[in-house]
Design an enzyme around this catalytic site. Structure first.
Site, PDB file in Angstrom:
ATOM      1  N   GLY A  95       0.799  -1.212   0.000  1.00  0.00           N
ATOM      2  CA  GLY A  95       0.000   0.000   0.000  1.00  0.00           C
ATOM      3  C   GLY A  95       0.839   1.272   0.000  1.00  0.00           C
ATOM      4  O   GLY A  95       2.064   1.241   0.135  1.00  0.00           O
ATOM      5  N   HIS A  96       0.130   2.382  -0.116  1.00  0.00           N
ATOM      6  CA  HIS A  96       0.799   3.681  -0.185  1.00  0.00           C
ATOM      7  C   HIS A  96       1.605   3.966   1.075  1.00  0.00           C
ATOM      8  O   HIS A  96       1.196   3.672   2.173  1.00  0.00           O
ATOM      9  CB  HIS A  96      -0.195   4.813  -0.448  1.00  0.00           C
ATOM     10  CG  HIS A  96      -1.336   4.890   0.499  1.00  0.00           C
ATOM     11  ND1 HIS A  96      -2.292   5.865   0.433  1.00  0.00           N
ATOM     12  CD2 HIS A  96      -1.693   4.104   1.526  1.00  0.00           C
ATOM     13  CE1 HIS A  96      -3.167   5.686   1.381  1.00  0.00           C
ATOM     14  NE2 HIS A  96      -2.842   4.628   2.050  1.00  0.00           N
TER      15      HIS A  96
END
Lengths: 348, 348, 348
Positions: B243-244
């Site tokens: 994920g980011h």
């Protein structure tokens, strides 16, 4: 171009109550049917047809038991012990997988010298076929497919867009590869030296046998030295990971997001629920059922229905699941028991 | 073009018992070898070579301990404390990652104006390279790759088909991107207003450092404002979600289907088992081992071996797993205990 | 081309403490800001701005409460009850999704006869658009996209590379499809006959309504007979599997690696944590929250926060998790209790 009910009945070995010349153009779910029902065939497993079906425009229905006379008027029935299976067969006749009948290579496709296409093959736009690849007759590369150098595809395969059949892949006949699927990716095999990974080149094949269907964005790694094998007729759902040197037995089914670590051996006809995981270097007995989200850390030698993390016979895991939420209460009861016993011991 | 055993021994720092001029053309698993064994090198970790190996056509073997005189006739041995590692090194010499040595851009590739290719670069058929992208020398885009506008790829990278290096991606040197992998996808960052999502544009980078290998169909989101980072030498298996704003530490290994929610920080050299999940906004201490299917809800500050949902020291979780299936029986025992105590209390 | 603070304040309904003519060019995380801060807008949710922010070159900040006079000098504040939401809105204004304003079809794209492009549409290099596909105005196919025969895309959609919009897909307006995503893949529906799978052709649609965002390498199967539906405004993260005939409710959010087996119905505005799984043929009440890695075997009729395998109200599962590691100790205590009672019974 439809199918006569009489021909369908013969093909299915079903009893026909109705007009053998009634023509079926399409299948449907009669619960969802709109106003037009002529030429449609549906099936029903849950209940016997009644007033609701009589009011439906759909006229042909596959059922498990012979329906009563009150629901016969204007309707045609195929009686088959497994209506869903019978329906699948008819739907498959009406909607077969595409198959190349004329040889066609789209001008935008790039076929490297030395690739062998056994005519007729359909190569859609913007496909790449590498040197030394061999593609059997009848096979359809829909569009934007990658068939790597030295790969082998059998006859009557279907490859959807962005499927990558990489070097090391060997596909049998009638293999269906859904969009985004990767066959013969490098396996996750590494040695380590001083806390760093040392890559192990993967030189084995990824062999996908006849009639296998591989789902969207699923991955089948090639073997390290020996091969990864998906045996005939197996069904692999979307986003499944099959590690290097795994063997998926014939006619096994793996649901979405299942993960097989390297050298997992799934027995023939096993059914594996979604998101189940296998630790690798282990085997699962043929005809086993593994529940969704089950974690299998070691071999399951006996065929059975397994569930839970770690996997246990499903009955045990279900009993444990039913009991585990009583744990906080249990702790309280044991505290009390200890107090009461201490009192009794004081009395004694 | 093979390798002399003498040169291999020197390269590995291994002892050679055999002919230094014996030439190795290929590596193999000697258990799987067919009739031809000349020029093949295998390794053995499990046992000392015996009669079975003497009967094998394979003549060269890496072993951990010096073998006895009875298995020397016609065989060559390399003695190395870690035969698997030694094998990986030799296999890597025989099968290096591809590298561009001549500059080549396939005519069907589309390279936008303003893209910078540092010759020699290999751009295979039907690749797209966007404006302002920079690709270092030696890098190979196999075929049908996407290198987005403004991305940076270092030297000697390999990008397989249908890998999408989107805007916001910055790759170091010798990065390997397997088929279908997506780098710098939009992160799953949203605000909410009146029960509806409001998209947060992702403006950070996805930085993938030197010598990282990214698996098939794996995803590395770009950061929201800061960057997502996969540090040097990390190994990401197929279908992993990063994920980011995550940071994967140097030389860490993440097995298939692992999920890192936003802002997870995996320490250097951690090993993460398949399908493990991390809740985001947490850190895992360097050199930790996280078992397959483990769920990590909060930071693990101490290096260790963690297992279970929620994650606990593996020893605790294993003990709990061993005990949990006794729960139904335990409930029965406590019921009985309560009865017996009530009787005693009645007596008292 | 920036935005005036005064205009932003009006747009957000925020109070402005500062110069309405100060121009914002870009958003940032002020904790990560370098030397240049002019024209940047940041937000702060955690604390009130203090000395650290005064020392930052960033001059404009969205905050939840009116800041004190001591931090006003040279700074501009927007006061909004939800700074993160306000920030998202501004970032979205500065970085809108791309939108076609001039009609453009790259010469390397292949648009089959009978495809309907409602100008202006942007079709990037090496895209394929099949016969009978309809693409609405404003839609951008970035590059190397596949839009299958007979599909429908609404207006102002964005499709990233290697996204496969297969036959059977119907997309609304402003749908964003991230790289590698597959829409309308064949579902995992099979009948079985004598231990072999019989394929069920999938004839339903995969309908993706307005304003949905689909993540990288996510998969949305088409329905078997009825449709699979992702309702308006839903957000699907990377590597999510949505099986045939599922319904994802409006404005629901599904995090990475979530799996929905066939005919799962997720209620409107539900939030589903990463790697959660749903067994299929079940419903989840609107506005529910399902924790990461939760396994849902049957319908959840009441809205709530659910957790664990199998899913239970989160409070119960958390209590159970807290208790389960006391199980080994509990077993020991019960053994002792039994001994002590036996002794008391002997005494009695």
């Amino acid at each position: 171009m439809g199918l006569r009910l009489g021909d369908i009945a013969e093909r299915l070995g079903a009893d026909l109550l109705g007009d053998p010349d009634y023509e079926i153009r399409e299948v449907c779910d009669w619960h969802l049917a709109g106003e037009a029902g002529e030429g449609l065939l549906a099936f029903e497993t849950r209940s016997r047809p009644g007033a609701e079906f009589m009011a439906s425009p759909v006229r042909a229905l596959i059922v498990a038991e012979e329906p009563g006379a009150e629901v016969r008027e204007g309707k045609h029935y195929l009686v088959h012990r497994d209506p869903r299976l019978a329906f699948a067969v008819v739907a498959g006749l009406l909607h077969p997988d595409p198959r190349a009948v004329e040889h066609f290579v789209h001008p935008s496709a790039f076929v490297e010298d030395g690739a062998q296409l056994e005519a007729p093959v359909h190569v859609g736009p913007l496909c790449v076929i590498g040197a030394g690849a061999r593609v059997g007759s009848g096979t359809v590369l829909v569009a934007q497919c990658h068939v790597g150098a030295g790969t082998v595809l059998g006859r009557d395969c279907v490859v959807q867009p962005f499927a990558a059949i990489l070097g090391g892949a060997v596909l049998g006949d009638r293999v269906y590869v859904e969009a985004g699927c990767v066959v013969a990716s490098e396996g996750f095999g590494n040695a380590r030296q001083d806390g760093r990974f040392v890559r192990i080149p993967h030189l084995g094949k990824a062999r996908v046998e006849d009639d296998v269907r591989l789902g969207a964005n699923a991955c089948v790694d090639r073997g390290a030295l020996g091969d990864t094998v998906v045996e005939e007729g197996a069904r692999i759902d979307n986003l499944v990971q099959i590690g290097h040197n795994c063997v998926v037995g014939a006619h096994a089914g793996l649901a979405g997001l299942v993960g097989l670590a390297g050298s997992t051996r799934i027995g023939k006809r096993c059914l594996i629920g979604g998101q189940a995981g296998f630790a690798g270097h282990l085997g699962v007995a043929a005809d086993s059922v593994i529940g969704a989200m089950t974690g299998v850390p070691s071999s399951l030698e006996e065929p059975g229905f397994y569930l839970g993390v770690p996997a246990r016979p499903a009955r045990d895991t279900k009993r444990m699941w039913a009991a585990q939420h009583r744990l906080p209460d249990l702790l309280r009861r044991i505290d009390q028991l200890e107090k009461r016993i201490a009192e009794l011991e004081g009395d004694a």
